[in-house]
Enzyme design. Sequence first.
Site: not given
Ligand code: BGC
Length: 481
Positions: A20, A40, A53, A78, A123, A167-168, A310, A312, A380
């Site tokens: 990212q 690509h 890229d 991290r 990741h 990760n995830e 993580n 959200y 996260e």
């Molecule tokens: C991921 C990140 C992502 C973030 C927001 C997480 O699921 O680990 O790479 O950018 O969410 O979408």
Amino acid sequence: DKQRRFPDDFLFGAATAAYQIEGGWNEDGKGESIWDYVVHNNPAYIKDLSNGDIAADSYHNYKRDVEIMRELNLNAYRFSIAWSRVLPTGMINNVNQAGIDFYNNYIDEMLKYNITPLITLYHWDLPQKLHELGGFTNPLFADWFSDYARLVFQSFGDRVKHFITFNEPREICYEGYGTDTKPPIVNNTAIGTYLCAKHLVIAHAKAYHMYDKEFRPTQGGQCGITISVNWFGPDTDSDDDKLAAEITRQGEWGIYAHPIFSAEGGFPKELSERVAKKSAEQGYSKSRMPEFTEEEKALVRGASDFFGVNHYSASLTSATEHKVPHPVPSLMDDIDSGTYTPDEWPKSSSSWLTFAPNSLYNALTHLNTRYNKPVFYITENGWSTSNDRGLIDDDRIAYYRAALENVLDLLDDGVNLKGYMAWSLFDNFEWNAGYTERLGLYNVDFEDPARTRTAKKSAFVYKHIVTHRYIDHDYEPEAMI
Ligand code: BGC
């Protein structure tokens, strides 16, 4: 509440991931990853037809990245290693020293300023060559990952004390192998998620035991895993909805957490029973869900020093009303419940990310009980805005303040939570959404070859919290008024 403080040794940081931010996708010997391949060869897969890229060009801007960490007073960062930057084919025979040097420089720059580095080994950017051999669906995956993990521990473990293997897993397995949502776009709805889940947790456990035996005695650090734990509550108080929420939680994260963090090990039985039943209905005399042998269960059980979370968002789960039908058959059909978010919950610019003020508290409280009080890091947490929003991001500020109040509540409850990483340090390539969704504390100008980074209002607020160790809800950053 000025009385409630974050402990002084609490790790307060921000997170990013290699694909990212880094760019330099083929520079100095880096090999191709599944993301390089997809952007690509199948550009329409990304909303704005963009790619990583160059991204935020951290491959050349890493000193500026560390300067931002200092501007924010962070004591932790991290980031992830791009497997194909250090092992271009994925396999151990061909180590790319330029890749090792890049990460050494990045780490040393952080250490100069007492910033604790946390490394994520994986990741999402699998070396394409390993994908060609089946990736996570190949039982040999654990051997490839072990070789890579040994190289990472050997190269960086003298200075880095926190390692996160994956990760995830949900996004790796369910989105990458069980649906066509993410590379490598292996859309094996019947078994993809389950095969990947099993091989992933075994690979994690082997790397953990290697660290424990070969590296911990001299390096003295920790090795864990990060699982995405969004909150799924019941739609109503009915027993059916409660059960639906539980099964959803098991399909979303229990499938990865239970083998590692529960006392009994193996896949969670709420889920395996459900998959067995569905398999029988479909005419299969054996469940589509693979099992763990007793030996495999013992290998995986307890194989983690911490639970990285993580978090959200939240949704409600209904047993009867499939308010948002899933577009493709998948693990969600095996789970067979409907999840939705009420209209009144504030929405971010990412469709999956809505604001439910106690979701972090609910998720961690649940995990703490179910898995017998592990050590946690929030690896996260963050909020998404669209790319035309500029630097004033009051909704992100509200989100962070609420989440960090949850963190203080959890600390009050005695939950063993050791750190919090905001996602993300700065705007970056947001996977399928390209650059249309922004989660950074700093803005990045992606039109500008220098990829100039500029603090958003939320950066000032986060800095204030990190520095003073309490949340001042009235604080308005002067620089932004
Ligand atoms: C991921 C990140 C992502 C973030 C927001 C997480 O699921 O680990 O790479 O950018 O969410 O979408």
